[in-house]
Design an enzyme around this catalytic site. Structure first.
Site, PDB file in Angstrom:
ATOM      1  N   GLY A  12      27.300 -37.649  14.326  1.00 52.44           N
ATOM      2  CA  GLY A  12      28.140 -38.837  14.494  1.00 52.44           C
ATOM      3  C   GLY A  12      29.053 -38.839  15.701  1.00 52.44           C
ATOM      4  O   GLY A  12      30.011 -39.616  15.750  1.00 52.44           O
ATOM      5  N   SER A  13      28.742 -38.016  16.722  1.00 50.44           N
ATOM      6  CA  SER A  13      29.646 -38.013  17.885  1.00 50.44           C
ATOM      7  C   SER A  13      29.585 -39.351  18.630  1.00 50.44           C
ATOM      8  O   SER A  13      30.605 -39.829  19.133  1.00 50.44           O
ATOM      9  CB  SER A  13      29.346 -36.843  18.824  1.00 50.44           C
ATOM     10  OG  SER A  13      28.088 -36.987  19.425  1.00 50.44           O
ATOM     11  N   ASN A  14      28.409 -39.973  18.678  1.00 54.78           N
ATOM     12  CA  ASN A  14      28.338 -41.311  19.302  1.00 54.78           C
ATOM     13  C   ASN A  14      29.083 -42.342  18.462  1.00 54.78           C
ATOM     14  O   ASN A  14      29.776 -43.201  19.014  1.00 54.78           O
ATOM     15  CB  ASN A  14      26.879 -41.743  19.481  1.00 54.78           C
ATOM     16  CG  ASN A  14      26.273 -41.199  20.746  1.00 54.78           C
ATOM     17  OD1 ASN A  14      26.571 -41.659  21.842  1.00 54.78           O
ATOM     18  ND2 ASN A  14      25.440 -40.168  20.601  1.00 54.78           N
ATOM     19  N   HIS A 104      18.151 -43.977  22.450  1.00 55.39           N
ATOM     20  CA  HIS A 104      17.186 -42.875  22.361  1.00 55.39           C
ATOM     21  C   HIS A 104      17.513 -41.878  23.475  1.00 55.39           C
ATOM     22  O   HIS A 104      17.744 -42.296  24.621  1.00 55.39           O
ATOM     23  CB  HIS A 104      15.757 -43.411  22.505  1.00 55.39           C
ATOM     24  CG  HIS A 104      14.742 -42.345  22.269  1.00 55.39           C
ATOM     25  ND1 HIS A 104      14.423 -41.897  21.003  1.00 55.39           N
ATOM     26  CD2 HIS A 104      14.009 -41.589  23.134  1.00 55.39           C
ATOM     27  CE1 HIS A 104      13.526 -40.931  21.095  1.00 55.39           C
ATOM     28  NE2 HIS A 104      13.259 -40.731  22.371  1.00 55.39           N
TER      29      HIS A 104
HETATM   30  C1  GAR Z   1      21.936 -38.700  20.014  1.00 55.73           C
HETATM   31  O1  GAR Z   1      21.617 -37.932  21.139  1.00 55.73           O
HETATM   32  C2  GAR Z   1      21.006 -39.885  19.888  1.00 55.73           C
HETATM   33  O2  GAR Z   1      20.576 -40.375  21.114  1.00 55.73           O
HETATM   34  C3  GAR Z   1      19.850 -39.243  19.153  1.00 55.73           C
HETATM   35  O3  GAR Z   1      20.446 -38.412  18.200  1.00 55.73           O
HETATM   36  C4  GAR Z   1      21.670 -37.899  18.738  1.00 55.73           C
HETATM   37  C5  GAR Z   1      22.749 -38.083  17.694  1.00 55.73           C
HETATM   38  O4  GAR Z   1      23.932 -37.452  18.066  1.00 55.73           O
HETATM   39  N1  GAR Z   1      19.022 -40.240  18.550  1.00 55.73           N
HETATM   40  C6  GAR Z   1      17.710 -40.085  18.379  1.00 55.73           C
HETATM   41  O5  GAR Z   1      17.124 -39.052  18.682  1.00 55.73           O
HETATM   42  C7  GAR Z   1      16.968 -41.273  17.776  1.00 55.73           C
HETATM   43  N2  GAR Z   1      15.580 -41.151  17.951  1.00 55.73           N
HETATM   44  P1  GAR Z   1      25.307 -37.862  17.352  1.00 55.73           P
HETATM   45  O6  GAR Z   1      25.029 -37.911  15.852  1.00 55.73           O
HETATM   46  O7  GAR Z   1      26.261 -36.756  17.694  1.00 55.73           O
HETATM   47  O8  GAR Z   1      25.723 -39.189  17.886  1.00 55.73           O
END
Ligand code: GAR
Length: 196
Positions: A12-14, A104
């Site tokens: 969930g950092s994004n 992505h």
């Molecule tokens: C992110 O890098 C996002 O782009 C990727 O998962 C990560 C989640 O990080 N998404 C995918 O691979 C979708 N196919 P986060 O949970 O720290 O935001």
């Protein structure tokens, strides 16, 4: 006011970065976090941010009606996928045309599709001997990673880079661009649709 829900399966950092970005913008608000995992770290982040978070299981995501009801209860206008690993139910796709986006962590159409997420993507980019990777922001449809592309940004991949190094470069691009692109898409969408 535009109400946004973020779907996240993991860290969930994004989600946190996007919620923080919009906490300073009075027109757009992240009001709900939806996950498919009760133990996802995104719930801790949601608590800290004071944003309600809910979890639905695989069969809820296959059916979609309970989630759709929650989205309506929270008066959600726009959905952002950020590290969300399941398909979005058809009922939700139909209710939110051009109002669901995903990020992505590679330059689609390469390195996308089922099973291509998170570190698997960076590992594949490394094994593919790519000189560049990056991010792709796209609309969501019924197929994994196949909706129309809205924005891409790239970074160099050095021969000495590990998958973790690539992940760090890609995350940096995600944090820099995703909130701004979401803001642009939302403003364009509601401008276009309110003018009609
Ligand atoms: C992110 O890098 C996002 O782009 C990727 O998962 C990560 C989640 O990080 N998404 C995918 O691979 C979708 N196919 P986060 O949970 O720290 O935001």
């Amino acid at each position: 006011m535009v109400n946004v829900a973020i779907f996240s399966s993991g860290n969930g950092s994004n989600a946190e970065n996007i919620a923080n970005y919009f906490s300073e913008n009075s027109d757009i608000n992240v009001v709900l976090i939806v996950s498919n995992r009760t133990n996802a770290f995104v719930h801790e982040r949601a608590k800290k941010l004071g944003i309600p978070s809910v979890t639905y299981n695989k069969s809820d995501f296959a059916d979609g009606s309970a989630i759709l009801k929650t989205l309506k209860d929270y008066e959600i206008d726009f959905i952002v996928l950020a590290g969300f690993l399941l398909k979005v139910p058809e009922a939700i796709l139909l209710s939110y045309p051009e109002r669901i986006v995903n990020i992505h962590p590679a330059l689609l159409p390469k390195y996308g599709g089922k099973g291509m997420y998170g570190d698997y993507v960076h590992q594949a980019v490394k094994e593919g001997g790519e000189l560049q990777s990056g991010i792709t922001i796209h609309y969501v449809n019924e197929h994994y990673d196949e909706g129309n592309i809205i924005f891409q940004s790239n970074c160099d991949v050095l021969p000495t880079d590990t998958p973790e190094d690539i992940a760090n470069k890609v995350h940096k691009l995600e944090y820099e661009h995703y909130p701004k692109i979401i803001e642009e898409i939302i403003k364009n969408y509601f401008h276009k649709n309110c003018a009609n």
